[in-house]
Each structure stands twice: as C-alpha cells, then as structure tokens.
Design an enzyme around this catalytic site. Structure first.
Site, PDB file in Angstrom:
ATOM      1  CB  CYS A   9      -1.036  -0.043   1.200  1.00 51.78           C
ATOM      2  SG  CYS A   9      -0.174   0.304   2.908  1.00 51.78           S
ATOM      3  CG  ASN A  12       4.543  -1.616   5.093  1.00 52.58           C
ATOM      4  OD1 ASN A  12       5.525  -1.971   5.755  1.00 52.58           O
ATOM      5  ND2 ASN A  12       3.442  -2.496   4.920  1.00 52.58           N
ATOM      6  CB  CYS A  14      -3.802   1.738   6.921  1.00 51.74           C
ATOM      7  SG  CYS A  14      -3.683   3.130   7.908  1.00 51.74           S
ATOM      8  NE  ARG A  15      -4.642   1.251   1.572  1.00 52.82           N
ATOM      9  CZ  ARG A  15      -4.686   1.744   0.173  1.00 52.82           C
ATOM     10  NH1 ARG A  15      -5.514   1.823  -0.625  1.00 52.82           N
ATOM     11  NH2 ARG A  15      -3.217   2.702   0.149  1.00 52.82           N
ATOM     12  CB  SER A  16       0.404  -3.306   2.831  1.00 53.59           C
ATOM     13  OG  SER A  16       1.042  -2.511   3.476  1.00 53.59           O
ATOM     14  CG  ASP A 123      -4.905   5.264   2.822  1.00 52.65           C
ATOM     15  OD1 ASP A 123      -5.189   4.804   3.864  1.00 52.65           O
ATOM     16  OD2 ASP A 123      -4.094   5.734   2.630  1.00 52.65           O
TER      17      ASP A 123
END
Length: 155
Positions: A9, A12, A14-16, A123
C-alpha cells in the site's frame, strides 16, 4: 521451497499490514510466507497504525510486531506474488519493474473479488476508526480467494 507473497500500500501502516496478517493466517507457514511494504518512505521502521492493530486484534490476528518498510526493486526477485491495494500503488510498483515477468507478478488485490474491475481498497488512514472494519472485510474476502488458489496450486 517457500512461496512468497508481498502486500503493498502507500505507507505500509494501514492496509498492507492488515492484508499481510490476514493472508498469513490463512496459509500454512511451512509453504508460504507473507510480507508487506509501502510505496512511500514515511513509515519505515514504524509499527502499523493503532487502528489497524485494533481491527486485526478484534478479528483474532496479531500484527503489532510488523515494521513498515518501503518497496524495493529487489522485491521483484524475492516475491512470487505482489498484491497492491489501489491503482496508484499499482502504477508506482509497475514503474519500477524492469521486465514483463516482473510486471506479471503485480496484481490489484480486489481483482480477486471483482475480476478486471480494478477496484481500490479505500485508504482508511485519514478517516475515523470506523473505516478500518470495511477494509478488513474486503481484504479478508480477497485473501480467502488468494489462499484457496495458492493452496490448490502448490499442493
């Protein structure tokens, strides 16, 4: 032989990290390893966002020991599969690819749920903690499909 999967993401945090934790929880560790990275340098060495940690924990996944790192061109050699969270991440990663083989490794993660629709994982960073639950749900559903495909392929 370990099959290596990278989740990418922007920062690095939140999402990933969520995607890394989710997919790792669905795959046998003896055959597969999952990591994550960001396209930007802002959070190198940092733990995931507290809201990501809390959302993962609520779902039985521990990600607080992860540390942010930036995507590197060597990741194309290290990883067999690279899943990105949105079109911007896709462009950033593809731009670093030197060969068509490297480009083939990069996929939008939600194309697993919505084939060829190129849907972005939103995001949640700038929103409230409420935004993390729907992101978790999307990633969990996509990772179910990814895990099923990988386990089937590498029996």
């Amino acid at each position: 032989m370990s099959i290596k999967i990278l989740m990418v993401c922007l920062g690095n945090i939140c999402r990933s990290p969520l995607a890394e934790g989710i997919l790792a929880s669905k795959l046998p560790q003896k055959k597969f390893s999952v990591d994550s990275a960001g396209t930007g340098p802002w959070h190198i060495g940092h733990s995931p966002d507290e809201r990501s940690i809390a959302t993962a924990k609520k779902n039985g996944i521990h990600i607080s020991n992860q540390k942010g790192r930036q995507f590197a061109t060597t990741d194309f050699d290290t990883f067999d599969y690279i899943y990105v969270m949105d079109k911007s991440n896709f462009e950033d990663v593809i731009q670093l690819a030197k060969t068509s083989e490297q480009k083939k490794k990069v996929q939008l993660i939600l194309n697993e749920l919505f084939p060829n629709e190129n849907v972005d994982v939103p995001d949640p960073y700038y929103g409230s903690s409420d935004g993390f639950d729907p992101v978790y749900k999307m990633l969990d559903e996509a990772c179910d499909i990814i895990a099923q495909k990988l386990i089937e392929k590498y029996r």
